[in-house]
Design a protein around this motif. Structure first.
Motif, PDB file in Angstrom:
ATOM      1  N   GLN A 164       1.131  -0.683   0.031  1.00 15.46           N
ATOM      2  CA  GLN A 164      -0.127   0.164   0.108  1.00 15.46           C
ATOM      3  C   GLN A 164       1.040   1.020  -0.144  1.00 15.46           C
ATOM      4  OE1 GLN A 164      -2.597  -0.086   3.224  1.00 15.46           O
ATOM      5  NE2 GLN A 164      -4.460   2.145   2.242  1.00 15.46           N
ATOM      6  N   SER A 165       0.618   1.580  -0.961  1.00 12.47           N
ATOM      7  CA  SER A 165       1.384   2.672  -1.241  1.00 12.47           C
ATOM      8  C   SER A 165       0.886   4.661  -0.406  1.00 12.47           C
ATOM      9  CB  SER A 165       1.792   3.433  -2.715  1.00 12.47           C
ATOM     10  OG  SER A 165       3.121   1.698  -2.748  1.00 12.47           O
ATOM     11  N   LEU A 166       1.287   4.953  -0.882  1.00  6.98           N
ATOM     12  CA  LEU A 166       0.482   6.355   0.517  1.00  6.98           C
ATOM     13  C   LEU A 166      -0.377   7.191  -0.358  1.00  6.98           C
ATOM     14  CD1 LEU A 166       1.352   8.096   2.863  1.00  6.98           C
ATOM     15  CD2 LEU A 166       2.405   9.843   1.492  1.00  6.98           C
ATOM     16  N   GLY A 167      -1.857   6.969  -0.099  1.00  7.82           N
ATOM     17  CA  GLY A 167      -2.648   7.153  -0.234  1.00  7.82           C
ATOM     18  C   GLY A 167      -3.069   6.431  -1.477  1.00  7.82           C
ATOM     19  N   GLN A 168      -2.835   5.316  -1.898  1.00 13.54           N
ATOM     20  CA  GLN A 168      -2.862   4.468  -2.460  1.00 13.54           C
ATOM     21  C   GLN A 168      -3.565   3.555  -2.233  1.00 13.54           C
ATOM     22  OE1 GLN A 168      -2.311   5.506  -6.186  1.00 13.54           O
ATOM     23  NE2 GLN A 168      -1.951   6.810  -5.109  1.00 13.54           N
ATOM     24  N   GLY A 169      -4.401   2.399  -3.244  1.00 13.43           N
ATOM     25  CA  GLY A 169      -5.105   1.722  -1.903  1.00 13.43           C
ATOM     26  C   GLY A 169      -3.958   0.277  -2.687  1.00 13.43           C
ATOM     27  N   LEU A 170      -4.161  -0.572  -2.274  1.00  8.81           N
ATOM     28  CA  LEU A 170      -3.461  -2.668  -2.479  1.00  8.81           C
ATOM     29  C   LEU A 170      -3.069  -2.375  -3.586  1.00  8.81           C
ATOM     30  CD1 LEU A 170      -5.077  -1.908   0.782  1.00  8.81           C
ATOM     31  CD2 LEU A 170      -4.475  -4.179   1.410  1.00  8.81           C
ATOM     32  N   GLU A 171      -2.175  -3.074  -3.635  1.00  6.95           N
ATOM     33  CA  GLU A 171      -1.544  -3.732  -4.745  1.00  6.95           C
ATOM     34  C   GLU A 171      -1.473  -5.320  -4.469  1.00  6.95           C
ATOM     35  OE1 GLU A 171       2.372  -3.198  -8.002  1.00  6.95           O
ATOM     36  OE2 GLU A 171       2.589  -2.212  -6.240  1.00  6.95           O
ATOM     37  N   PHE A 172      -2.129  -6.135  -5.314  1.00  8.92           N
ATOM     38  CA  PHE A 172      -0.875  -7.935  -4.924  1.00  8.92           C
ATOM     39  C   PHE A 172       0.047  -8.113  -5.083  1.00  8.92           C
ATOM     40  CE2 PHE A 172      -1.288 -12.125  -4.566  1.00  8.92           C
ATOM     41  CZ  PHE A 172      -0.692 -12.767  -5.409  1.00  8.92           C
ATOM     42  N   LEU A 173       0.845  -8.721  -4.327  1.00  9.98           N
ATOM     43  CA  LEU A 173       2.652  -9.190  -4.932  1.00  9.98           C
ATOM     44  C   LEU A 173       2.791 -10.215  -4.758  1.00  9.98           C
ATOM     45  CD1 LEU A 173       4.350  -7.008  -1.298  1.00  9.98           C
ATOM     46  CD2 LEU A 173       2.982  -6.567  -4.199  1.00  9.98           C
ATOM     47  N   ILE A 174       2.176 -11.267  -3.665  1.00 12.61           N
ATOM     48  CA  ILE A 174       2.444 -12.703  -3.964  1.00 12.61           C
ATOM     49  C   ILE A 174       1.166 -13.116  -3.011  1.00 12.61           C
ATOM     50  CG2 ILE A 174       4.705 -12.458  -1.835  1.00 12.61           C
ATOM     51  CD1 ILE A 174       6.158 -14.621  -3.934  1.00 12.61           C
ATOM     52  N   TYR A 175       1.162 -15.232  -3.585  1.00  6.61           N
ATOM     53  CA  TYR A 175       0.069 -15.065  -2.300  1.00  6.61           C
ATOM     54  C   TYR A 175       0.914 -16.442  -2.471  1.00  6.61           C
ATOM     55  CZ  TYR A 175      -2.768 -17.785  -4.934  1.00  6.61           C
ATOM     56  OH  TYR A 175      -3.250 -19.406  -5.678  1.00  6.61           O
TER      57      TYR A 175
END
Lengths: 115, 114
Positions: free
Chosen positions: B37-48
Motif C-alpha cells: 500500500q503506497s501512500l494514499g493509494q489502494g492495495l497492490e497484490f504482490l504474492i500469495y
C-alpha cells in the motif's frame, strides 16, 4: 491497468448523514465484491461483501448496491457516525480456484464524519 | 495467534540495503498473501502462498522482491537493494484457503527507504 475505479477520493459528511462511495470494475470474471474499512495504522478489515447474484445486501447501517450490467457497485453508510471516519476500499476478485482469491482494490475513499 | 502478526511495524533503511519483513499468519490458515500500500493509494497484490503449491508471484514488481513461506506458516518478504520507490506499507493477510470469502490482514510494516 486499474481494474477497479473508486470515487470519490475523499468525503466529508455530517453526523447522521449518508456516505456514498462508488466503484466500477472492468473484468467480467469478477464475482466477489468486498468492502474493507481501514483505520490509521491498522490493516484493512472486511466490512461487507456481495456476490453478483443479488442486487443489494444490507448489514446494519452498511448497504452494498450492485449493478451487474453497468459493472458498478456502491457502499452506502446510513446514519454516519464519527466512529465511521476511516478509509474505505472496494475490491473485487474471482472466486474460481485458478484466480487464487487475489483481490484487486480500488484507490480508497477517505471518509470524515463531522460531529 | 489471535490475528495476523507482522514485524517490524516500522522499518527505516538506507537505499541499497536489503530488508526482510515477517508475517505470522493466523494458526491453521493455509493461504497467505502479501500486498503493498503506497501512500494514499489502494492495495497492490504482490504474492500469495497456498499450502504446498508453488506460490503465485505474478504481482512482484521486480526481481529485487522475493518471498518464502516456511513450514506452511511464517512468511518472509525480502527486498534487495532497496530503492526509494519501495517505501510503502507492506500488508500480509491469511485465510483458510482458496475460495474462502474474506481474509484477515495484519497491521502492516511501514517501510521507509532514505
Amino acid at each position: 491497468q486499474q481494474q477497479v475505479k473508486q470515487s470519490p477520493q475523499s468525503l466529508i459528511v455530517q453526523k447522521g448523514g449518508i456516505s456514498i462511495i462508488n466503484c466500477a470494475y472492468e473484468n467480467t470474471a469478477f464475482d466477489y465484491f468486498p468492502w474493507y474499512q481501514q483505520f490509521p495504522g491498522k490493516g484493512p478489515a472486511l466490512l461487507i461483501a456481495i456476490r453478483p447474484d443479488v442486487s443489494e445486501k444490507k448489514e446494519g447501517r452498511f448497504t452494498i448496491s450492485f449493478n451487474k450490467s453497468a459493472k458498478q457497485f456502491s457502499l452506502h453508510i446510513m446514519d454516519s457516525q464519527p466512529g465511521d471516519s476511516a478509509t474505505y476500499f472496494c475490491a473485487a476478485s474471482s472466486m474460481i480456484k485458478a484466480a487464487g482469491n487475489k483481490l484487486t482494490f480500488g484507490g480508497g475513499t477517505r471518509v470524515l464524519v463531522k460531529p | 495467534g489471535a490475528g495476523v502478526s507482522q514485524s517490524p511495524s516500522n522499518k527505516v533503511t538506507e537505499k541499497g540495503k536489503d530488508v526482510e519483513l515477517r508475517c505470522d499468519p493466523i494458526s491453521g490458515h493455509t493461504a497467505l498473501y502479501w500486498y503493498r500500500q503506497s501512500l494514499g493509494q489502494g492495495l497492490e497484490f504482490l504474492i500469495y502462498f497456498q499450502g504446498n503449491s508453488a506460490p503465485d508471484k505474478s504481482g512482484l514488481p521486480s526481481d529485487r522482491f522475493s518471498a518464502e513461506r516456511t513450514g506452511g506458516s511464517v512468511s518472509t518478504l525480502t527486498i534487495q537493494r532497496t530503492q526509494q520507490e519501495d517505501s510503502a506499507v507492506y500488508l500480509c493477510a491469511s485465510s483458510y484457503g482458496l475460495g474462502i470469502i474474506g481474509y484477515t490482514f495484519g497491521s502492516g510494516t511501514r517501510l521507509t527507504v532514505v
